[in-house]
Design a protein around this motif. Structure first.
Motif, PDB file in Angstrom:
ATOM      1  N   MET A 162       0.849  -1.171   0.000  1.00 48.32           N
ATOM      2  CA  MET A 162       0.000   0.000   0.000  1.00 48.32           C
ATOM      3  C   MET A 162       0.900   1.241   0.000  1.00 48.32           C
ATOM      4  N   LYS A 163       0.519   2.228  -0.783  1.00 47.45           N
ATOM      5  CA  LYS A 163       1.293   3.468  -0.866  1.00 47.45           C
ATOM      6  C   LYS A 163       0.553   4.573  -0.139  1.00 47.45           C
ATOM      7  N   ALA A 164       1.333   5.452   0.455  1.00 43.54           N
ATOM      8  CA  ALA A 164       0.753   6.572   1.186  1.00 43.54           C
ATOM      9  C   ALA A 164       1.627   7.800   0.975  1.00 43.54           C
ATOM     10  N   ARG A 165       1.010   8.938   1.192  1.00 41.23           N
ATOM     11  CA  ARG A 165       1.727  10.213   1.141  1.00 41.23           C
ATOM     12  C   ARG A 165       1.376  10.979   2.408  1.00 41.23           C
ATOM     13  N   VAL A 166       2.413  11.497   3.053  1.00 40.60           N
ATOM     14  CA  VAL A 166       2.234  12.340   4.230  1.00 40.60           C
ATOM     15  C   VAL A 166       2.706  13.737   3.852  1.00 40.60           C
ATOM     16  N   ILE A 167       1.847  14.712   4.061  1.00 42.31           N
ATOM     17  CA  ILE A 167       2.171  16.105   3.752  1.00 42.31           C
ATOM     18  C   ILE A 167       2.230  16.874   5.069  1.00 42.31           C
ATOM     19  N   VAL A 168       3.377  17.489   5.320  1.00 42.82           N
ATOM     20  CA  VAL A 168       3.599  18.241   6.558  1.00 42.82           C
ATOM     21  C   VAL A 168       3.752  19.714   6.196  1.00 42.82           C
ATOM     22  N   THR A 169       2.946  20.561   6.840  1.00 46.07           N
ATOM     23  CA  THR A 169       3.001  21.997   6.590  1.00 46.07           C
ATOM     24  C   THR A 169       3.034  22.749   7.918  1.00 46.07           C
ATOM     25  N   LEU A 170       3.539  23.963   7.867  1.00 42.32           N
ATOM     26  CA  LEU A 170       3.547  24.803   9.057  1.00 42.32           C
ATOM     27  C   LEU A 170       2.126  25.239   9.390  1.00 42.32           C
ATOM     28  N   LYS A 171       1.828  25.326  10.662  1.00 43.17           N
ATOM     29  CA  LYS A 171       0.520  25.812  11.092  1.00 43.17           C
ATOM     30  C   LYS A 171       0.392  27.291  10.739  1.00 43.17           C
ATOM     31  N   ASN A 172      -0.855  27.731  10.558  1.00 44.17           N
ATOM     32  CA  ASN A 172      -1.098  29.155  10.319  1.00 44.17           C
ATOM     33  C   ASN A 172      -0.571  29.957  11.498  1.00 44.17           C
ATOM     34  N   GLY A 173       0.034  31.080  11.208  1.00 42.47           N
ATOM     35  CA  GLY A 173       0.568  31.938  12.255  1.00 42.47           C
ATOM     36  C   GLY A 173       2.023  31.671  12.579  1.00 42.47           C
ATOM     37  N   VAL A 174       2.563  30.534  12.119  1.00 38.33           N
ATOM     38  CA  VAL A 174       3.981  30.229  12.339  1.00 38.33           C
ATOM     39  C   VAL A 174       4.767  30.887  11.210  1.00 38.33           C
ATOM     40  N   LEU A 175       5.777  31.662  11.577  1.00 41.84           N
ATOM     41  CA  LEU A 175       6.604  32.334  10.575  1.00 41.84           C
ATOM     42  C   LEU A 175       7.295  31.310   9.691  1.00 41.84           C
ATOM     43  N   ASP A 176       7.397  31.624   8.399  1.00 45.92           N
ATOM     44  CA  ASP A 176       8.013  30.728   7.429  1.00 45.92           C
ATOM     45  C   ASP A 176       9.094  31.480   6.659  1.00 45.92           C
ATOM     46  N   PRO A 177      10.294  31.624   7.237  1.00 40.02           N
ATOM     47  CA  PRO A 177      11.342  32.383   6.556  1.00 40.02           C
ATOM     48  C   PRO A 177      11.770  31.748   5.230  1.00 40.02           C
ATOM     49  N   GLN A 178      11.740  30.428   5.134  1.00 39.85           N
ATOM     50  CA  GLN A 178      12.108  29.783   3.875  1.00 39.85           C
ATOM     51  C   GLN A 178      11.075  30.110   2.795  1.00 39.85           C
ATOM     52  N   GLY A 179       9.811  30.111   3.162  1.00 40.56           N
ATOM     53  CA  GLY A 179       8.762  30.495   2.212  1.00 40.56           C
ATOM     54  C   GLY A 179       8.936  31.925   1.731  1.00 40.56           C
ATOM     55  N   LYS A 180       9.280  32.827   2.649  1.00 41.95           N
ATOM     56  CA  LYS A 180       9.514  34.224   2.270  1.00 41.95           C
ATOM     57  C   LYS A 180      10.701  34.342   1.327  1.00 41.95           C
ATOM     58  N   ALA A 181      11.770  33.568   1.599  1.00 46.21           N
ATOM     59  CA  ALA A 181      12.951  33.596   0.735  1.00 46.21           C
ATOM     60  C   ALA A 181      12.600  33.087  -0.667  1.00 46.21           C
ATOM     61  N   ILE A 182      11.789  32.043  -0.744  1.00 43.39           N
ATOM     62  CA  ILE A 182      11.362  31.515  -2.039  1.00 43.39           C
ATOM     63  C   ILE A 182      10.523  32.555  -2.777  1.00 43.39           C
ATOM     64  N   GLU A 183       9.622  33.194  -2.053  1.00 43.39           N
ATOM     65  CA  GLU A 183       8.784  34.240  -2.649  1.00 43.39           C
ATOM     66  C   GLU A 183       9.645  35.354  -3.233  1.00 43.39           C
ATOM     67  N   GLY A 184      10.656  35.794  -2.476  1.00 43.86           N
ATOM     68  CA  GLY A 184      11.559  36.841  -2.962  1.00 43.86           C
ATOM     69  C   GLY A 184      12.378  36.387  -4.159  1.00 43.86           C
ATOM     70  N   ALA A 185      12.831  35.143  -4.133  1.00 43.70           N
ATOM     71  CA  ALA A 185      13.620  34.616  -5.254  1.00 43.70           C
ATOM     72  C   ALA A 185      12.771  34.532  -6.517  1.00 43.70           C
ATOM     73  N   LEU A 186      11.518  34.107  -6.371  1.00 44.53           N
ATOM     74  CA  LEU A 186      10.635  34.041  -7.541  1.00 44.53           C
ATOM     75  C   LEU A 186      10.444  35.427  -8.149  1.00 44.53           C
ATOM     76  N   ALA A 187      10.250  36.429  -7.304  1.00 45.01           N
ATOM     77  CA  ALA A 187      10.082  37.797  -7.799  1.00 45.01           C
ATOM     78  C   ALA A 187      11.337  38.267  -8.529  1.00 45.01           C
ATOM     79  N   SER A 188      12.514  37.954  -7.972  1.00 39.92           N
ATOM     80  CA  SER A 188      13.760  38.389  -8.612  1.00 39.92           C
ATOM     81  C   SER A 188      14.022  37.648  -9.919  1.00 39.92           C
ATOM     82  N   LEU A 189      13.397  36.489 -10.095  1.00 38.31           N
ATOM     83  CA  LEU A 189      13.525  35.736 -11.350  1.00 38.31           C
ATOM     84  C   LEU A 189      12.462  36.124 -12.374  1.00 38.31           C
TER      85      LEU A 189
END
Length: 79
Positions: free
Chosen positions: A1-28
């Motif tokens: 049997m195959k399964a997928r587990v998706i782990v995400t930060l809870k709402n309200g938790v700061l996500d500096p990596q997400g912000k860095a990705i957002e900035g990199a996308l804009a610069s690209l």
């Protein structure tokens, strides 16, 4: 049997990596991205035929290792 587990930060938790990705996308030159939240995906093969037993095993794995339940949520998908 195959399964997928998706782990995400809870709402309200700061996500500096997400912000860095957002900035990199804009610069690209990728426009229109107004928010990025990063997470983890685990593709797991589990040696059980019973979906409910597999879900219990995966829940234990998430609670003990795969997710930091203080700051992260997880979702289990069984195929």
């Amino acid at each position: 049997m195959k399964a997928r587990v998706i782990v995400t930060l809870k709402n309200g938790v700061l996500d500096p990596q997400g912000k860095a990705i957002e900035g990199a996308l804009a610069s690209l030159g990728v426009n229109g991205v107004n928010g990025v939240r990063q997470g983890k995906v685990f593709d797991i093969e589990i040696g059980q035929d019973d979906a409910e037993a597999a879900r219990e095993t995966l829940t234990a794995a998430c609670e003990k290792l795969l997710a930091n339940t203080v700051i992260e949520n997880y979702a289990i998908e069984i195929a």
